[in-house]
Design a protein around this motif. Structure first.
Motif, PDB file in Angstrom:
ATOM      1  N   ARG A  18      11.562 -12.183 -87.943  1.00 33.56           N
ATOM      2  CA  ARG A  18      11.736 -10.734 -87.824  1.00 33.56           C
ATOM      3  C   ARG A  18      13.236 -10.410 -87.855  1.00 33.56           C
ATOM      4  N   PHE A  19      13.619  -9.355 -88.576  1.00 36.27           N
ATOM      5  CA  PHE A  19      15.035  -8.997 -88.653  1.00 36.27           C
ATOM      6  C   PHE A  19      15.574  -8.613 -87.280  1.00 36.27           C
ATOM      7  N   GLU A  20      14.684  -8.190 -86.401  1.00 34.22           N
ATOM      8  CA  GLU A  20      15.107  -7.848 -85.046  1.00 34.22           C
ATOM      9  C   GLU A  20      15.758  -9.035 -84.329  1.00 34.22           C
ATOM     10  N   GLN A  21      15.356 -10.250 -84.704  1.00 31.81           N
ATOM     11  CA  GLN A  21      15.984 -11.433 -84.123  1.00 31.81           C
ATOM     12  C   GLN A  21      17.460 -11.504 -84.512  1.00 31.81           C
ATOM     13  N   ALA A  22      17.738 -11.167 -85.767  1.00 30.13           N
ATOM     14  CA  ALA A  22      19.126 -11.128 -86.229  1.00 30.13           C
ATOM     15  C   ALA A  22      19.881  -9.992 -85.554  1.00 30.13           C
ATOM     16  N   GLU A  23      19.214  -8.853 -85.397  1.00 28.75           N
ATOM     17  CA  GLU A  23      19.861  -7.714 -84.737  1.00 28.75           C
ATOM     18  C   GLU A  23      20.284  -8.064 -83.316  1.00 28.75           C
ATOM     19  N   GLN A  24      19.450  -8.838 -82.636  1.00 28.54           N
ATOM     20  CA  GLN A  24      19.775  -9.239 -81.267  1.00 28.54           C
ATOM     21  C   GLN A  24      21.050 -10.081 -81.246  1.00 28.54           C
ATOM     22  N   VAL A  25      21.175 -11.004 -82.208  1.00 19.54           N
ATOM     23  CA  VAL A  25      22.366 -11.849 -82.282  1.00 19.54           C
ATOM     24  C   VAL A  25      23.594 -11.016 -82.636  1.00 19.54           C
ATOM     25  N   PHE A  26      23.437 -10.052 -83.528  1.00 18.22           N
ATOM     26  CA  PHE A  26      24.571  -9.180 -83.860  1.00 18.22           C
ATOM     27  C   PHE A  26      25.046  -8.432 -82.613  1.00 18.22           C
ATOM     28  N   GLY A  69      11.311  -6.863 -96.766  1.00 18.95           N
ATOM     29  CA  GLY A  69       9.926  -7.235 -97.014  1.00 18.95           C
ATOM     30  C   GLY A  69       9.715  -8.131 -98.212  1.00 18.95           C
ATOM     31  N   LEU A  70      10.772  -8.807 -98.669  1.00 19.42           N
ATOM     32  CA  LEU A  70      10.665  -9.690 -99.828  1.00 19.42           C
ATOM     33  C   LEU A  70      10.545 -11.157 -99.433  1.00 19.42           C
ATOM     34  N   LYS A  71      10.541 -11.421 -98.129  1.00 19.10           N
ATOM     35  CA  LYS A  71      10.501 -12.807 -97.641  1.00 19.10           C
ATOM     36  C   LYS A  71       9.874 -12.796 -96.254  1.00 19.10           C
ATOM     37  N   PRO A  72       8.916 -13.685 -95.971  1.00 15.40           N
ATOM     38  CA  PRO A  72       8.249 -13.669 -94.672  1.00 15.40           C
ATOM     39  C   PRO A  72       9.088 -14.252 -93.540  1.00 15.40           C
ATOM     40  N   ALA A  73      10.020 -15.141 -93.881  1.00 13.76           N
ATOM     41  CA  ALA A  73      10.863 -15.780 -92.865  1.00 13.76           C
ATOM     42  C   ALA A  73      12.065 -16.403 -93.562  1.00 13.76           C
ATOM     43  N   THR A  74      13.099 -16.715 -92.791  1.00 14.62           N
ATOM     44  CA  THR A  74      14.283 -17.362 -93.358  1.00 14.62           C
ATOM     45  C   THR A  74      14.821 -18.390 -92.374  1.00 14.62           C
TER      46      THR A  74
END
Length: 218
Positions: free
Chosen positions: A4-12, A37-42
């Motif tokens: 979830r991009f929210e995980q990255a937002e938390q780190v930012f 929405g072009l990738k399920p996970a990274t």
């Protein structure tokens, strides 16, 4: 794995709290595709900053919040990666201005980027799909060709991709890049992707090979 991009937002948010310096950060990898929405996970987040001082400020902040440095593997050979930072399963790849040799964060790339987070100290931008496509065409990491395929199926502006590639070649004089990009484009065509700029790309490849042959004959 980041799902979830929210995980990255938390780190930012943690980075912002750990620094007192202004740092514009450009995100250029799978995290952007996750957000769109072009990738399920990274597996990692690719970040580019535009100066040495910004790189050092970001590095200091990451270390403060528990990230440690990791030695880049062979899949990063062409990428000019400055540092990988790891915390648990969370990995951040940080580039200082240049990615893949002398492939630079250009003014047009910054203009195309979308501002998504503005905190007290850091501002986070998402690079365009076209610029991410070009970036991922120059890497050898597992999964990048799949990401290129996903972007290609969504109808990118192929002219932007071609123009940015030509700009990068002129700026850096690294025309060998066209062979790396061409190889990836060949794979995408084999997988059924229609690439409208293929004729122009082939002309650039032919010009590079002719130049290379002439230099060998000297």
């Amino acid at each position: 794995m980041i799902e979830r991009f929210e995980q990255a937002e938390q780190v930012f948010g943690e980075i912002d709290a750990a620094t007192k310096e202004k740092i514009p950060i450009y995100t250029i990898g799978g995290a952007v595709l996750l957000k769109r929405g072009l990738k399920p996970a990274t597996k990692d987040i690719d970040l580019v900053v535009s100066s040495r001082q910004e790189f050092l400020n970001l590095q200091n902040a990451l270390v403060k919040i528990g990230f440690s440095k990791k030695i880049p593997g062979k899949e990063y050979t062409h990428m000019n990666l400055n540092q990988i930072f790891q915390r648990g399963e969370f990995s951040i790849d940080v580039f200082e201005k240049e990615v893949c040799g002398k492939f630079s964060l250009s003014e047009n790339m910054m203009k195309r980027a979308e501002k998504v987070i503005e905190l007290k100290h850091i501002t986070v931008y998402l690079c365009s799909n076209e610029d991410i496509f070009l970036f991922k065409n120059m890497t050898e990491r597992d999964g990048d060709i799949t990401d290129c395929y996903e972007i290609a199926t969504k109808g990118p502006d192929w002219n932007i991709i071609l123009e940015e590639l030509q700009h990068q070649i002129r700026q850096s004089k690294q025309d060998i890049w066209v062979t790396w990009v061409g190889e990836r484009m060949d794979i995408l065509e084999e997988r059924g992707i229609n690439i409208p700029i293929m004729d122009q790309l082939n002309q650039l490849r032919e010009a590079y090979m002719e130049k290379w042959m002439k230099e060998r004959e000297r």
